[in-house]
Design an enzyme around this catalytic site. Structure first.
Site, PDB file in Angstrom:
ATOM      1  N   VAL A  34       0.710  -1.276  -0.224  1.00  0.00           N
ATOM      2  CA  VAL A  34       0.142  -0.021  -0.024  1.00  0.00           C
ATOM      3  C   VAL A  34       0.864   1.353   0.052  1.00  0.00           C
ATOM      4  CG1 VAL A  34      -0.469   0.070   2.609  1.00  0.00           C
ATOM      5  CG2 VAL A  34      -2.305   0.810   0.829  1.00  0.00           C
ATOM      6  N   ASP A  35       2.000   1.188   0.555  1.00  0.00           N
ATOM      7  CA  ASP A  35       2.842   2.467   0.790  1.00  0.00           C
ATOM      8  C   ASP A  35       3.331   2.714  -0.984  1.00  0.00           C
ATOM      9  OD1 ASP A  35       4.822   4.216   1.600  1.00  0.00           O
ATOM     10  OD2 ASP A  35       6.154   2.503   2.379  1.00  0.00           O
TER      11      ASP A  35
HETATM   12  N1  AR6 Z   1      -5.484  -0.336  -0.965  1.00  0.00           N
HETATM   13  C1  AR6 Z   1      -5.768  -0.934   0.116  1.00  0.00           C
HETATM   14  N2  AR6 Z   1      -5.101  -1.892   0.750  1.00  0.00           N
HETATM   15  C2  AR6 Z   1      -3.925  -2.327   0.045  1.00  0.00           C
HETATM   16  C3  AR6 Z   1      -3.525  -1.601  -1.071  1.00  0.00           C
HETATM   17  C4  AR6 Z   1      -4.232  -0.647  -1.641  1.00  0.00           C
HETATM   18  N3  AR6 Z   1      -4.025   0.164  -2.689  1.00  0.00           N
HETATM   19  N4  AR6 Z   1      -2.377  -2.305  -1.431  1.00  0.00           N
HETATM   20  C5  AR6 Z   1      -2.125  -3.331  -0.440  1.00  0.00           C
HETATM   21  N5  AR6 Z   1      -3.024  -3.114   0.389  1.00  0.00           N
HETATM   22  P1  AR6 Z   1       1.485  -4.128   3.138  1.00  0.00           P
HETATM   23  P2  AR6 Z   1       2.585  -3.718   6.015  1.00  0.00           P
HETATM   24  C6  AR6 Z   1      -3.168  -4.120   1.754  1.00  0.00           C
HETATM   25  O1  AR6 Z   1       2.394  -5.071   2.762  1.00  0.00           O
HETATM   26  O2  AR6 Z   1       2.306  -5.342   6.218  1.00  0.00           O
HETATM   27  C7  AR6 Z   1       5.874  -1.876   2.441  1.00  0.00           C
HETATM   28  O3  AR6 Z   1       6.938  -2.026   1.814  1.00  0.00           O
HETATM   29  C8  AR6 Z   1      -2.433  -5.515   1.455  1.00  0.00           C
HETATM   30  O4  AR6 Z   1      -3.181  -6.433   0.896  1.00  0.00           O
HETATM   31  O5  AR6 Z   1       1.354  -2.687   2.314  1.00  0.00           O
HETATM   32  O6  AR6 Z   1       2.389  -2.903   7.025  1.00  0.00           O
HETATM   33  C9  AR6 Z   1       6.081  -0.535   3.470  1.00  0.00           C
HETATM   34  O7  AR6 Z   1       7.378   0.101   3.060  1.00  0.00           O
HETATM   35  C10 AR6 Z   1      -2.347  -5.749   3.053  1.00  0.00           C
HETATM   36  O8  AR6 Z   1      -3.438  -6.562   3.517  1.00  0.00           O
HETATM   37  O9  AR6 Z   1       1.850  -3.559   4.637  1.00  0.00           O
HETATM   38  C11 AR6 Z   1       6.796  -1.384   4.533  1.00  0.00           C
HETATM   39  O10 AR6 Z   1       8.042  -1.904   4.482  1.00  0.00           O
HETATM   40  C12 AR6 Z   1      -2.231  -4.370   3.939  1.00  0.00           C
HETATM   41  O11 AR6 Z   1      -2.647  -3.452   2.788  1.00  0.00           O
HETATM   42  C13 AR6 Z   1       5.927  -2.662   4.577  1.00  0.00           C
HETATM   43  O12 AR6 Z   1       5.593  -2.664   3.168  1.00  0.00           O
HETATM   44  C14 AR6 Z   1      -0.936  -4.087   4.133  1.00  0.00           C
HETATM   45  O13 AR6 Z   1      -0.091  -4.500   3.549  1.00  0.00           O
HETATM   46  C15 AR6 Z   1       4.637  -2.575   5.567  1.00  0.00           C
HETATM   47  O14 AR6 Z   1       4.107  -3.751   5.619  1.00  0.00           O
END
Ligand code: AR6
Length: 173
Positions: A34-35
Site C-alpha cells: 500500500v505504501d
Molecule cells: N489499498 C488498500 N489496501 C492495500 C492496497 C491498496 N492500494 N495495497 C495493499 N493493500 P502492506 P505492511 C493491503 O504489505 O504489512 C511496505 O513495503 C494489503 O493487501 O502494504 O504494514 C512498507 O514500506 C495488506 O492487507 O503493509 C513497509 O516496508 C495491507 O494493505 C511494509 O510494506 C498491508 O500490507 C509494511 O508492511
C-alpha cells in the site's frame, strides 16, 4: 452524531477523504504494498515532504499533504513486524492506530481511511489485527467529537469478512 465506522473493499488511493493512512516503514521513504501504491498515486512531492520528517518510530504516526491523491492528507504510520506475538506486537499495532487518530484530531481530520496495517509484508495475522484496529476506532470515536467517518479498506472479500466478523464480535456494526 457519533462517527460511522465502515468496512469497504477498494483501493485506498481512490478515496476522497480528509486523510488516508499509509502502512509505511521507519524511513518513510516509500516501499511496496500500500505504501508503494500511495506514493505512486500521490506523485514525487510526497516523498520529498517525507524526506524532511526524519523517519517514524514503530507505533508512531506523522502527517503530510496528499498531493495528487484525492485525499487531502496522508497519515504515515509504522506497524510492527509480526514475530509470533512475543515482541509487543499487539501494543505496537494498537499504538500505531491510536497515534493516527491523535494526529488526525490535531489536524482537524473528520474522515479517515485505514488499510490493514502490518497485515501484508509485515505478516500480522488479519483476525487479531482487525480486533485491534476496530477497538482503536471505537475508542477514537468516543474521544473525538469532530470525527465523522472511519473507513477500514480491505483489498479482498476474505479480509473484509474477517473485519465484519471482528466488528460484530465487538458490537460495532
Ligand atoms: N489499498 C488498500 N489496501 C492495500 C492496497 C491498496 N492500494 N495495497 C495493499 N493493500 P502492506 P505492511 C493491503 O504489505 O504489512 C511496505 O513495503 C494489503 O493487501 O502494504 O504494514 C512498507 O514500506 C495488506 O492487507 O503493509 C513497509 O516496508 C495491507 O494493505 C511494509 O510494506 C498491508 O500490507 C509494511 O508492511
Amino acid at each position: 452524531m457519533p462517527a460511522t465506522i465502515e468496512i469497504m473493499q477498494t483501493d485506498i488511493t481512490t478515496l476522497a477523504v480528509d486523510a488516508i493512512v499509509n502502512a509505511a516503514n521507519n524511513t518513510l521513504l516509500g516501499g511496496g504494498g500500500v505504501d508503494g501504491a500511495i506514493h505512486r498515486a500521490a506523485g514525487p512531492r510526497l516523498v520529498a515532504e517525507c524526506s524532511t520528517l526524519g523517519g517514524c518510530a514503530t507505533g508512531d504516526a506523522k502527517i503530510t499533504k496528499g498531493y495528487d491523491l484525492p485525499a487531502r492528507h496522508v497519515i504515515h504510520t509504522v506497524g510492527p513486524v509480526w514475530h509470533g506475538g512475543v515482541r509487543g506486537e499487539a501494543e505496537l499495532l494498537h499504538s500505531a492506530y491510536r497515534r493516527c487518530f491523535e494526529v488526525a484530531a490535531e489536524n482537524g481530520v473528520r474522515s479517515i481511511a485505514f488499510p490493514a496495517i502490518s497485515c501484508g509484508v509485515y505478516g500480522y495475522p488479519m483476525r487479531d489485527a482487525a480486533s485491534i484496529a476496530l477497538s482503536a476506532a471505537k475508542e477514537a470515536v468516543g474521544d473525538n467529537p469532530l470525527l465523522e467517518r472511519v473507513v477500514f479498506v480491505l483489498f479482498n472479500n476474505e479480509a473484509a469478512q474477517v473485519y465484519r466478523d471482528a466488528a460484530a464480535a465487538l458490537g460495532i456494526l
